[in-house]
Every structure is written in structure tokens, then in C-alpha cells.
Design a protein around this motif. Structure first.
Motif, PDB file in Angstrom:
ATOM      1  N   LYS A   1      -1.665  59.582   9.212  1.00  0.00           N
ATOM      2  CA  LYS A   1      -0.528  57.909   9.462  1.00  0.00           C
ATOM      3  C   LYS A   1      -0.612  57.607  11.005  1.00  0.00           C
ATOM      4  N   HIS A   2      -0.329  56.317  11.221  1.00  0.00           N
ATOM      5  CA  HIS A   2      -1.187  55.145  11.786  1.00  0.00           C
ATOM      6  C   HIS A   2       0.273  54.443  12.835  1.00  0.00           C
ATOM      7  N   PHE A   3       1.075  55.389  13.357  1.00  0.00           N
ATOM      8  CA  PHE A   3       2.174  54.968  14.092  1.00  0.00           C
ATOM      9  C   PHE A   3       2.930  53.613  14.578  1.00  0.00           C
ATOM     10  N   LEU A   4       3.343  52.728  15.359  1.00  0.00           N
ATOM     11  CA  LEU A   4       4.180  52.306  15.805  1.00  0.00           C
ATOM     12  C   LEU A   4       5.434  52.751  16.283  1.00  0.00           C
ATOM     13  N   ILE A   5       5.542  53.329  17.802  1.00  0.00           N
ATOM     14  CA  ILE A   5       6.163  53.701  17.848  1.00  0.00           C
ATOM     15  C   ILE A   5       7.785  53.057  18.845  1.00  0.00           C
ATOM     16  N   PHE A   6       8.292  52.318  17.765  1.00  0.00           N
ATOM     17  CA  PHE A   6       9.187  51.313  18.760  1.00  0.00           C
ATOM     18  C   PHE A   6      11.320  52.258  18.662  1.00  0.00           C
ATOM     19  N   PRO A   7      12.004  52.048  19.643  1.00  0.00           N
ATOM     20  CA  PRO A   7      11.663  50.944  20.717  1.00  0.00           C
ATOM     21  C   PRO A   7      10.991  52.242  22.081  1.00  0.00           C
ATOM     22  N   TYR A   8       9.872  51.046  23.249  1.00  0.00           N
ATOM     23  CA  TYR A   8       9.768  51.863  23.702  1.00  0.00           C
ATOM     24  C   TYR A   8       9.948  51.776  25.392  1.00  0.00           C
TER      25      TYR A   8
END
Length: 138
Positions: free
Chosen positions: A2-9
Motif C-alpha cells: 500500500k502507498h499511504f497518505l498520512i493525515f493530519p500531519y
């Protein structure tokens, strides 16, 4: 993988991201902060890559196929900030890993937007102090 976007930083998750990246078999491609928090343009070291913090979800990497919504030090309005992110994830058909404390009404809304096979509620580790790692493992 999987290729993640992390939110909220926010600055409280920075060290957690750096530590967690060594334990993941998946890839953290991007991090997203709320506009006005002052983190846009900051650089985060993840594995052997430097990622620039963004505040516009439309500018995240095309590689992203999953989003990891984490707990934040700051209070975030669900309808104003999280719901639009979930709507974007729905349109992109991303997997959603939801690691925030959630009201039952919010959980119902999330489940209406995201297909069951793409939605993973991540329970927090028990007895974790607020300043410790807030990335919750499946």
C-alpha cells in the motif's frame, strides 16, 4: 504494498512517522496537514526519502492508494476537515485506515462513504500517553 497518505500531519506525529517507517512493509508517500497549521513545506524523513508536507490533497502523489487518518494533538472538526478528505478517498477508491477516536455518528457517516472492504478502523493501543506514538497498528 500500500502507498499511504498520512493525515493530519502536525509536529507531534513527526517523530512517530520517522520511527514507524522502519516497521512498515508499506510505503508512506505523502503527508497532509491542514492549511494554516504552519507545516506546509516542512520536510519529513520517512525511510530513505524526504517528503514535503502538503496542505492540498489534490497535490499528493499519484502513487497514493490508501489514507491513514491519525489522531491529532489538535481538535479537528469532522464535517469541515475530515469528511472532505473521506469524500476524496471515496472518489479515488482508496483504502481508508481510520485511527482517530470516533463518535458513533461519525463512524456511521464514514461507513456510508467508504466501502466495507476498503475501510479499516484501527483501535488505539491501550494506555498510550498522549505524547507517545499515535500511529496505530493493525
Amino acid at each position: 504494498m500500500k502507498h499511504f497518505l498520512i493525515f493530519p500531519y502536525d509536529r507531534y506525529i513527526r517523530r512517530s512517522l520517522e520511527l514507524a517507517s522502519d516497521r512498515l512493509n508499506d510505503s508512506i508517500e505523502d503527508v497532509l496537514s491542514l492549511s494554516g497549521w504552519g507545516w506546509t513545506g516542512d520536510e519529513v524523513f520517512v525511510k530513505d526519502t524526504i517528503i514535503c508536507v502538503k496542505d492540498d490533497i489534490c497535490k499528493v502523489s499519484e502513487k497514493c492508494d490508501s489514507i491513514w487518518i491519525t489522531e491529532s494533538y489538535y481538535a479537528i472538526d469532522f464535517e469541515k476537515f475530515i469528511l472532505p478528505i473521506l469524500q476524496f478517498a471515496q472518489k479515488k477508491q482508496w483504502n481508508v485506515y481510520y485511527g482517530r477516536k470516533t463518535l458513533s455518528e461519525e463512524k456511521r457517516i464514514i461507513m456510508n462513504y467508504i466501502e466495507a472492504e476498503k475501510l479499516f478502523f484501527i483501535e488505539p493501543i491501550k494506555e498510550v500517553k498522549s505524547d507517545e506514538i499515535r500511529l496505530y497498528w493493525c
